[in-house]
Motif scaffolding. Structure first.
Motif, PDB file in Angstrom:
ATOM      1  N   UNK A 277       0.812  -1.231   0.000  1.00 15.83           N
ATOM      2  CA  UNK A 277       0.000   0.000   0.000  1.00 15.83           C
ATOM      3  C   UNK A 277       0.841   1.276   0.000  1.00 15.83           C
ATOM      4  N   UNK A 278       2.177   1.109  -0.079  1.00 20.17           N
ATOM      5  CA  UNK A 278       3.026   2.302  -0.167  1.00 20.17           C
ATOM      6  C   UNK A 278       4.303   1.991  -0.921  1.00 20.17           C
ATOM      7  N   UNK A 279       4.631   2.831  -1.884  1.00 24.02           N
ATOM      8  CA  UNK A 279       5.886   2.733  -2.613  1.00 24.02           C
ATOM      9  C   UNK A 279       6.263   4.160  -2.982  1.00 24.02           C
ATOM     10  N   UNK A 280       6.463   4.434  -4.274  1.00 20.98           N
ATOM     11  CA  UNK A 280       6.634   5.822  -4.708  1.00 20.98           C
ATOM     12  C   UNK A 280       5.323   6.581  -4.544  1.00 20.98           C
ATOM     13  N   UNK A 281       4.212   5.816  -4.584  1.00 14.46           N
ATOM     14  CA  UNK A 281       2.883   6.395  -4.432  1.00 14.46           C
ATOM     15  C   UNK A 281       2.150   5.643  -3.327  1.00 14.46           C
ATOM     16  N   UNK A 282       1.058   6.228  -2.817  1.00 11.33           N
ATOM     17  CA  UNK A 282       0.258   5.569  -1.774  1.00 11.33           C
ATOM     18  C   UNK A 282      -0.945   4.880  -2.442  1.00 11.33           C
ATOM     19  N   UNK A 283      -1.318   3.722  -1.906  1.00 10.62           N
ATOM     20  CA  UNK A 283      -2.426   2.941  -2.455  1.00 10.62           C
ATOM     21  C   UNK A 283      -3.408   2.612  -1.340  1.00 10.62           C
ATOM     22  N   UNK A 284      -4.645   2.354  -1.708  1.00  5.02           N
ATOM     23  CA  UNK A 284      -5.651   1.911  -0.736  1.00  5.02           C
ATOM     24  C   UNK A 284      -5.254   0.532  -0.217  1.00  5.02           C
ATOM     25  N   UNK A 285      -5.431   0.299   1.061  1.00  7.94           N
ATOM     26  CA  UNK A 285      -5.177  -1.033   1.641  1.00  7.94           C
ATOM     27  C   UNK A 285      -6.132  -2.039   1.039  1.00  7.94           C
TER      28      UNK A 285
END
Length: 285
Positions: A277-285
């Protein structure tokens, strides 16, 4: 040439379940094998979901979902793969794990069977040398998501025979894929060219040249890439990118492939991209 009917897929993760999906969808009998039943149950659930999506988009008749699923058998016992004409190994990208699977498959499968690996960077020649059938060992590198992506990178090891190559090329065409022939070298073509791009984009972030959003926009708008290199890195997994860069660095002995320190720090932090849920960008769990 005899048409392959019975396939074994070893490893029921994202790639293995996608590979089983496309084989079953094309009418082949598939045995999907992993170390624990819960991994197999999860794979079947995701294949069912993905077949449902295909039906909703009109790419597959609704009436084909159950027959396709019925062509997939699951097992935790590798010995039960003995009837397969080809096995595709889709274990995690670690030579020790893949070697163990390959040695077992070589012992269990009939002498005529082909051993294929879905590795994205490990030497086919090295894996073939672990077996008593190096001429029947080949790379069959699918791309994620397997049911959607058209490419199969078919990688010849030093000993791979023309008959093995032809059988696997024909099998790929039967799956509705586009096979591309590549010779064995670290990272093959796909990752040898892609990983330095991702790595250089990470250096540009680390050095404050531009934000991840800006870098990806340059590639989407300027180079017509459907997704930017950093979104793609998040999709692949930052840890997988680092592993492949290390395979390239070791394989070529060239420091130009050294992983960007920012990528290594992200792995240490557990920022692995979409799956965490996190890398270069954030994602929904």
């Amino acid at each position: 040439m005899h048409q392959i009917q019975k396939v074994a897929v070893v490893g029921a993760g994202t790639m293995g379940s996608g590979i089983a999906h496309v084989f079953a969808r094309s009418g082949l009998q598939v045995t999907l094998c992993d170390v624990e039943q819960r991994f197999l149950d999860r794979a079947l659930a995701s294949i069912r979901t993905n077949l449902g999506r295909e039906a909703a988009k009109g790419k597959l008749p609704e009436s084909e979902i159950e027959p396709t699923l019925s062509r997939i058998r699951t097992t935790v016992d590798m010995e039960s793969l003995a009837g397969a004409e080809i096995a595709v190994e889709a274990a995690p990208e670690r030579l020790d794990l893949k070697s163990e699977v390959f040695r077992a498959l070589d012992r269990i499968l009939p002498a005529t069977a082909i051993l294929a690996t879905n590795t994205s960077s490990i030497s086919i020649t090295k894996m073939a040398a672990l077996t008593r059938r190096p001429a029947q060992v080949i790379g069959m590198h699918f791309f994620n998501p397997v049911p959607i992506m058209a490419l199969v990178e078919i990688v010849r090891g030093m000993a791979t025979s023309d008959a093995t190559f032809t059988a696997v090329r024909d099998l790929s065409l039967q799956l509705g894929k586009t096979p591309v022939e590549v010779n064995d070298a670290p990272g093959f073509v796909s990752n040898r060219v892609l990983m330095p791009l991702i790595n250089e984009a990470a250096f540009a972030v680390m050095e404050g040249v531009a934000t991840p959003e800006a870098i990806d926009q340059v590639f989407k708008l300027g180079m017509a890439h459907p997704m930017g290199p950093l979104t793609l890195a998040d999709f692949i997994g930052i840890d997988v990118c680092v592993d492949i860069l290390r395979v390239l660095q070791d394989g070529f002995g060239d420091p130009k492939y050294r992983p960007c320190p920012l990528l290594i720090r992200m792995v240490d932090a557990g920022w692995l991209g979409r799956k965490s849920a996190r890398g270069f960008f954030a994602y929904e769990k």
